[in-house]
Design a protein around this motif. Structure first.
Motif, PDB file in Angstrom:
ATOM      1  N   ARG E  17       0.947  -1.073   0.054  1.00 39.54           N
ATOM      2  CA  ARG E  17      -0.006   0.082   0.044  1.00 39.54           C
ATOM      3  C   ARG E  17       0.622   1.306  -0.261  1.00 39.54           C
ATOM      4  NH1 ARG E  17      -5.475  -0.073   1.246  1.00 39.54           N
ATOM      5  NH2 ARG E  17      -5.539   1.887   0.916  1.00 39.54           N
ATOM      6  N   GLU E  21       0.783   4.225  -2.968  1.00 38.48           N
ATOM      7  CA  GLU E  21       0.300   5.356  -2.830  1.00 38.48           C
ATOM      8  C   GLU E  21       1.060   6.593  -3.500  1.00 38.48           C
ATOM      9  OE1 GLU E  21      -2.586   6.708  -0.924  1.00 38.48           O
ATOM     10  OE2 GLU E  21      -1.847   8.436  -1.881  1.00 38.48           O
ATOM     11  N   LYS E  27       1.432   8.382   2.357  1.00 39.04           N
ATOM     12  CA  LYS E  27       2.362   7.127   2.358  1.00 39.04           C
ATOM     13  C   LYS E  27       2.588   7.065   3.794  1.00 39.04           C
ATOM     14  CE  LYS E  27       5.266   7.406  -1.532  1.00 39.04           C
ATOM     15  NZ  LYS E  27       5.418   6.189  -2.138  1.00 39.04           N
TER      16      LYS E  27
END
Lengths: 154, 78, 222, 79, 80, 161, 200
Positions: E17, E21, E27
């Motif tokens: 993820r 991002e 982030k």
């Protein structure tokens, strides 16, 4: 660039420029490595090495347990053991502090061996002490250069 | 550490390394380098070298802060 | 004398001094190189630098450039260190120790040249510094490959002929010494015409010449 | 061939590519990319249990980063 | 001992993820999740008092790193 | 296997409630402790979240707060019981000082969590359940959807006010 | 072990080819310095592959040689380009007020416990970080004198090992302490060399 120059003139023009020196040296290194790459897989690892590692995960000195009793002879596989009559004494030595660490906990082997005494000190100070002399001298000289230039310009 | 865990943490480290190369943003790169170290830390712990792990995990942020000295924001994005 | 595998290393052994695993020695060849280096080191210690003379055009006037005493002290220190490193590289009996001495020669050469304020000279010193740093891959790498493939670093073992040293390791050593000792070939251009302080510059040339001679001996004997 | 060794080799190669050809070709991008092969070397040292060398290496990386940062910030200030 | 696999899987998830991002500010929370997971893993791998110190050192170190990155991203300390 | 999963889920819910309560009690959503926290909050708001919730998430990122305290306290209880948890609280305190955090949310959270985790270990839970549970709990806040999580936190913050 | 060594060599060879190709194409001098840092790493990989205690003892000097050469070359670069310290307000973030004290204390204390090269470097990281964030008072002379004496002490320890090996114990203690002091002093000079220091 004039067209009637010979190839040798052109090469020598390139070589004579100081700025191209790094690139030339790098190119030479690449050529040597590429030639060497052919022979690399045939380099056999010699199993009979000096100062071999022996790992004992159960020991509290884990990656650096080389055995031996303090203030007694410890077998160290040095190149010329007869030149260092006390080889092995440093390896087995534990300061009181590192002895306490070794008795207390199981995962501080690196700290214990970096503290005075231990196999690395044996090699660095005793059997291969001249390396360390040269190395500290290099540090001395390099910082001499740096601080001379720094002070001159500031 | 068994095979599954090795694969998982190696995946973390590899994701970090590849994305550190591919990111174009400077902060993105720094964060990705942090992820690489996150993937490596369990390997050090699994071998039992906890003192080294403590020292390394304190020094890596220091390195990052030193790099941040030249990462002022005004030089680039809005 | 010691339990060394060969008593005959590059000619009859003249003198041996053991520092643990590193056994330094003199053979006729290295003794000759050593004396040569010693002479120039002593020269660097005792000599007074020449002064450069600038002629003013259009007249008979000339003046000698003033030599900065600080610069002089610094250069003399570097030249002496360079001489000592060369002496060490001549007599050492260990491959890794030799590479360390070679790096020290390289860095003192940078120091001798970098003391000048002239921009061209500094540029030459910088480019040479980059090469000297790059040369640490072949130097240390060569020594590491020697260690891994033969299990020893001592020249006393390696010169015996029983060990097969891979060709790549020899090539690396030569390449590394080329990098560390490359200075004279291009510093000379920028240097002789533009800077003062001849005996110290001479040290650069002497040290790299001797390094080349020594590495040739090592590579041939291995 | 421990898993650490294999992972270290892969990260080393990725890092050399990243440091050799950084994506934004800036000083900063290359400086950050230089950390990656450092981690590769760290893993290789870990695979051979050379912990003292590992510890020293990490410390030296921090200091050499500082040296490089000092050169880069002066260079950028001059532009 | 399912906890450690769960934690490791969450670390991978958070790392993905964080990579996907784009925005720096968003982030960092994902990285924070990964740091939690790694710190937990260190203790779960080795049940030893020093592992607690190691986990704390890792966590504090990475938090410090995130803090510094975020502050630099914000433009440094607001003065005056 | 299934029982352990159930335990982990229960532990996640417990630690979620614990750390959100402590954080909101210590007024984390009110203002960013450092400029970085405010920047994260702005970015989360730009991504469709709420500002006060984003501020709290930024504070969690930038300093060891009650969530970190809960995690480390669970680790401490796992390795050494109650004393381990208190050591973890001390470490969190040092971490707070390092990270320029004025508050005491982390330390308080760690001390509270020590006793909560220890209490639950007496009734059949394992401390490892709380470690994994805390990771899941932080995942629901920081790792799934920033917009929804920050709106939820903002709603809770309004209740506190 | 036997398979790993050739594999490692091939990996390093590939890395050298990639890295030096980048170097051949590079024209900017500062980029070249950065790439030489990469070269140091590759040299260390080659030594690390040997995997004995001896290899480890060779890495430590290799590391210190690398950093000192880097220091000298970057200083030559700055002198060559005539670069000046940047003006304008220094860059500050909040953690630079809070972190250095505690972190430097931990690192320096741990470094003193370690002693030798490793301890010197670790302690120097703490000192550099502290000087970087907090500014410094100019005490070059003192630090340099200390490190000079430390160097002399280490040479003394070396001669104890070589010629009076019976006193190895004093040799270890003097050597460990002297090298710690020397490396730490030299490296922390780097921290003060950034010049200026923030106006706090």
């Amino acid at each position: 660039m004039t067209p009637n120059r010979s190839i040798i003139t052109r090469i020598s023009v390139i070589i004579s420029r100081v700025e191209n020196l790094t690139a030339l040296y790098a190119l030479l290194a690449i050529v040597v490595v590429v030639l060497g790459l052919v022979s690399l897989p045939f380099i056999a690892y010699q199993n009979d090495q000096l100062y071999e590692k022996t790992l004992d995960p159960e020991s509290t000195l884990d990656p650096y347990d080389r055995g031996g009793v303090p203030f007694g002879t410890t077998p160290v596989k040095a190149q010329y053991p007869e030149n260092s009559p006390y080889a092995g004494y440093v390896t087995a030595y534990l300061t009181p502090f590192s002895q306490w660490l070794a008795d207390t906990t199981h995962h501080m082997g690196t700290t214990i061996v970096a503290h005075p005494g231990g196999i690395i000190d044996e090699i660095l100070y005793n059997t291969r002490g001249l390396d360390t002399v040269v190395e500290t001298s290099i540090l001395f000289v390099a910082f001499g250069i740096a601080s001379y230039l720094f002070r001159r310009d500031s | 550490m068994d095979d599954l865990l090795v694969l998982l943490f190696a995946a973390v480290a590899l994701i970090g390394a590849v994305s550190a190369h591919l990111q174009r943003d400077r902060f993105g790169k720094l964060i990705a380098v942090g992820i690489v170290f996150g993937g490596i830390a369990p390997f050090i712990a699994a071998r039992g070298y906890l003192d080294v792990l403590i020292a390394v995990s304190l020094i890596v942020p220091v390195t990052t802060i030193i790099i941040l000295l030249i990462c002022r924001r005004d030089a680039h994005d809005a | 004398m010691f339990n060394l595998p060969t008593t005959n290393i590059g000619g009859p052994e003249l003198f041996v001094l053991e520092f643990g695993d590193i056994v330094t020695y003199f053979s006729p060849y290295t003794a000759a190189l050593f004396v040569f280096a010693l002479i120039f080191t002593v020269l660097a210690i005792v000599s007074r630098p020449e002064r450069q003379v600038d002629f003013a055009f259009g007249g008979d006037a000339y003046y000698t450039k003033v030599v900065d005493p600080d610069l002089l002290r610094f250069q003399r220190f570097m030249a002496i260190a360079c001489g000592l490193a060369t002496l060490g590289a001549m007599v050492t009996g260990d491959v890794f120790n030799f590479t360390l001495f070679a790096s020290m020669v390289g860095i003192t050469n940078i120091g001798i040249v970098a003391a000048y304020r002239n921009r061209h000279v500094l540029n030459a010193a910088f480019q040479y510094g980059i090469v000297a740093m790059l040369a640490s891959i072949p130097l240390f790498g060569g020594a590491a490959i020697v260690l891994a493939s033969t299990g020893t670093l001592s020249m006393w073992e390696l010169f015996g002929g029983a060990m097969a040293v891979p060709l790549i390791a020899k090539a690396f050593l030569v390449l590394g010494v080329m990098g560390e000792g490359m200075a004279p070939f291009y510093i000379a251009k920028a240097e002789i015409t533009r800077a003062q302080g001849a005996p110290f510059i001479l040290m650069v040339h002497v040290s790299s010449l001797l390094l080349f001679l020594r590495v040739t001996e090592i590579v041939i004997s291995m | 061939m421990t898993p650490e060794f294999i992972l270290g080799c892969i990260i080393l190669i990725i890092g050399v590519i990243a440091a050799g050809f950084p994506r934004p070709m800036t000083y900063l991008g290359r400086l950050i990319s230089l950390e990656i092969p450092g981690f590769g070397l760290l893993l290789i040292m870990l695979a051979y249990d050379e912990m003292l060398a590992l510890l020293t290496f990490i410390g030296v990386t921090a200091i050499s980063t500082f040296v490089l940062v000092r050169a880069i910030e002066r260079k950028e200030a001059a532009e | 001992m399912i906890a450690i696999y769960l934690v490791a899987a969450l670390a991978v998830f958070a790392a993905i993820r964080a990579t996907v991002e784009k925005n720096t500010g968003r982030k960092l929370p994902y990285v924070n999740v990964m740091n939690f997971a790694i710190a937990g893993t260190i203790v779960l791998l080795l049940n030893h008092p020093l592992a607690l110190v190691a986990a704390a050192a890792y966590f504090v170190g990475s938090t410090l790193e995130a803090n510094a990155i975020a502050s630099t991203y914000a433009g440094g300390e607001q003065r005056g | 296997m299934l029982g352990e999963l159930f335990h982990i889920l229960a532990a996640a819910i417990i630690s979620w409630i614990l750390f959100v309560t402590v954080d909101i009690f210590f007024r984390l959503p009110e203002a960013g402790g450092v400029s970085g926290a405010s920047a994260i909050a702005r970015d989360i708001e730009a991504g469709g979240g709420a500002l006060s919730g984003g501020t709290m998430m930024g504070n969690i990122v930038c300093s060891p707060d009650a969530s970190a305290g809960t995690l480390l306290a669970a680790c401490g209880v796992y390795v050494a019981g109650i004393p381990g948890g208190l050591v973890a609280a001390a470490l969190v305190f040092i971490g707070n000082r390092i990270c320029h955090d004025p508050g005491y949310a982390g330390t308080t959270g760690a001390v509270l969590a020590t006793f909560v985790v220890y209490g639950f270990t007496q009734v059949g839970f394992a401390a490892t359940d709380f470690i994994a549970g805390m990771v899941i709990a932080i995942l629901t806040i920081q790792g799934l959807s920033h917009a929804h999580a920050s709106r939820l936190l903002a709603r809770l913050w309004r209740v506190r006010e | 072990m036997d398979v790993a060594y050739p594999v490692g060599l091939v990996v390093v060879a590939a890395a050298i080819i990639i890295g030096f190709t980048a170097l051949v194409r590079e024209k900017d001098d500062l980029h070249r310095i950065l790439l030489t840092d990469l070269a140091e790493i590759l040299a260390l990989v080659l030594i690390a592959l040997v995997a004995t205690d001896l290899a480890e003892a060779l890495i430590l000097p290799g590391l210190v040689v690398g950093i000192s050469e880097l220091m000298a070359v970057s200083e030559v670069y700055i002198a060559k380009e005539g670069l000046r310290a940047p003006t304008g307000p220094p860059f500050r973030i909040e953690v630079m007020n809070s972190a250095p004290g505690i972190l430097a204390l931990i690192l320096v204390a741990y470094g003193i416990v370690l002693s030798g090269f490793t301890g010197g470097v670790i302690a120097a990281v703490g000192a550099v970080f502290y000087f970087m964030c907090r500014g410094h008072t100019e005490q070059f002379e003192l630090i340099e004198t200390v490190s000079g004496y430390a160097w002399a002490f280490w040479i003394g320890a070396f001669f104890i090992f070589m010629f009076l090996p019976g006193y190895w114990f004093f040799g270890v203690m003097i050597a460990g302490g002297a090298i710690l002091l020397k490396v730490m002093a030299k490296m922390s000079l780097v921290g003060t060399m950034r010049g200026g220091g923030p106006d706090v």
